[in-house]
Design a protein around this motif. Structure first.
Motif, PDB file in Angstrom:
ATOM      1  N   ARG A  94      57.172  -8.361  47.923  1.00 60.36           N
ATOM      2  CA  ARG A  94      58.416  -9.036  47.554  1.00 60.36           C
ATOM      3  C   ARG A  94      59.600  -8.453  48.323  1.00 60.36           C
ATOM      4  O   ARG A  94      60.475  -9.189  48.775  1.00 60.36           O
ATOM      5  CB  ARG A  94      58.635  -8.895  46.047  1.00 60.36           C
ATOM      6  CG  ARG A  94      59.266 -10.094  45.460  1.00 60.36           C
ATOM      7  CD  ARG A  94      59.373 -10.110  43.976  1.00 60.36           C
ATOM      8  NE  ARG A  94      59.159  -8.845  43.301  1.00 60.36           N
ATOM      9  CZ  ARG A  94      58.694  -8.730  42.072  1.00 60.36           C
ATOM     10  NH1 ARG A  94      58.383  -9.806  41.401  1.00 60.36           N
ATOM     11  NH2 ARG A  94      58.544  -7.570  41.507  1.00 60.36           N
ATOM     12  N   ARG A  95      59.619  -7.151  48.485  1.00 56.93           N
ATOM     13  CA  ARG A  95      60.681  -6.508  49.276  1.00 56.93           C
ATOM     14  C   ARG A  95      60.601  -6.932  50.738  1.00 56.93           C
ATOM     15  O   ARG A  95      61.618  -7.150  51.384  1.00 56.93           O
ATOM     16  CB  ARG A  95      60.568  -4.989  49.196  1.00 56.93           C
ATOM     17  CG  ARG A  95      61.098  -4.393  47.958  1.00 56.93           C
ATOM     18  CD  ARG A  95      60.978  -2.914  48.054  1.00 56.93           C
ATOM     19  NE  ARG A  95      61.872  -2.265  47.135  1.00 56.93           N
ATOM     20  CZ  ARG A  95      61.967  -0.974  47.006  1.00 56.93           C
ATOM     21  NH1 ARG A  95      61.221  -0.185  47.751  1.00 56.93           N
ATOM     22  NH2 ARG A  95      62.802  -0.443  46.149  1.00 56.93           N
ATOM     23  N   GLU A 133      52.770  -4.888  43.911  1.00 59.12           N
ATOM     24  CA  GLU A 133      53.346  -6.225  43.974  1.00 59.12           C
ATOM     25  C   GLU A 133      54.795  -6.196  44.448  1.00 59.12           C
ATOM     26  O   GLU A 133      55.298  -7.191  44.954  1.00 59.12           O
ATOM     27  CB  GLU A 133      53.267  -6.885  42.600  1.00 59.12           C
ATOM     28  CG  GLU A 133      51.851  -7.153  42.148  1.00 59.12           C
ATOM     29  CD  GLU A 133      51.788  -7.680  40.732  1.00 59.12           C
ATOM     30  OE1 GLU A 133      52.836  -7.940  40.138  1.00 59.12           O
ATOM     31  OE2 GLU A 133      50.668  -7.825  40.228  1.00 59.12           O
ATOM     32  N   GLU A 134      55.453  -5.066  44.299  1.00 60.57           N
ATOM     33  CA  GLU A 134      56.858  -4.946  44.674  1.00 60.57           C
ATOM     34  C   GLU A 134      57.041  -4.908  46.198  1.00 60.57           C
ATOM     35  O   GLU A 134      58.004  -5.460  46.718  1.00 60.57           O
ATOM     36  CB  GLU A 134      57.447  -3.669  44.047  1.00 60.57           C
ATOM     37  CG  GLU A 134      58.892  -3.429  44.376  1.00 60.57           C
ATOM     38  CD  GLU A 134      59.816  -4.460  43.763  1.00 60.57           C
ATOM     39  OE1 GLU A 134      60.916  -4.616  44.303  1.00 60.57           O
ATOM     40  OE2 GLU A 134      59.450  -5.098  42.757  1.00 60.57           O
TER      41      GLU A 134
END
Length: 70
Positions: free
Chosen positions: A8-9, A4-5
């Motif tokens: 977002r990045r 999920e990171e």
């Protein structure tokens, strides 16, 4: 989670890229009107710098924002 990171990045990087490229484009437009005194020099600046920067902006935006739907 790491999975999920990454999206977002990527979205944050796209935002930073959009801001940076907009600032670059605005500065190219700013120079001839407020820094260069003679119209002939301003026109020459715009004719040489604007197409190059516009092409780079279009390529960068197309690459980064075109990846969004995949």
């Amino acid at each position: 989670m790491i999975g999920e990171e990454i999206p977002r990045r990527q979205e944050r990087t796209r935002g930073y890229l959009a801001i940076a490229l907009t600032v670059i484009f605005a500065s190219v437009l700013f120079v001839p009107f407020f820094v260069i005194d003679r119209w002939a020099d301003s026109k020459e600046w715009l004719q040489s710098a604007l197409p190059a920067v516009t092409g780079l902006l279009g390529s960068a935006f197309g690459f980064y924002f075109g990846q969004r739907n995949n």
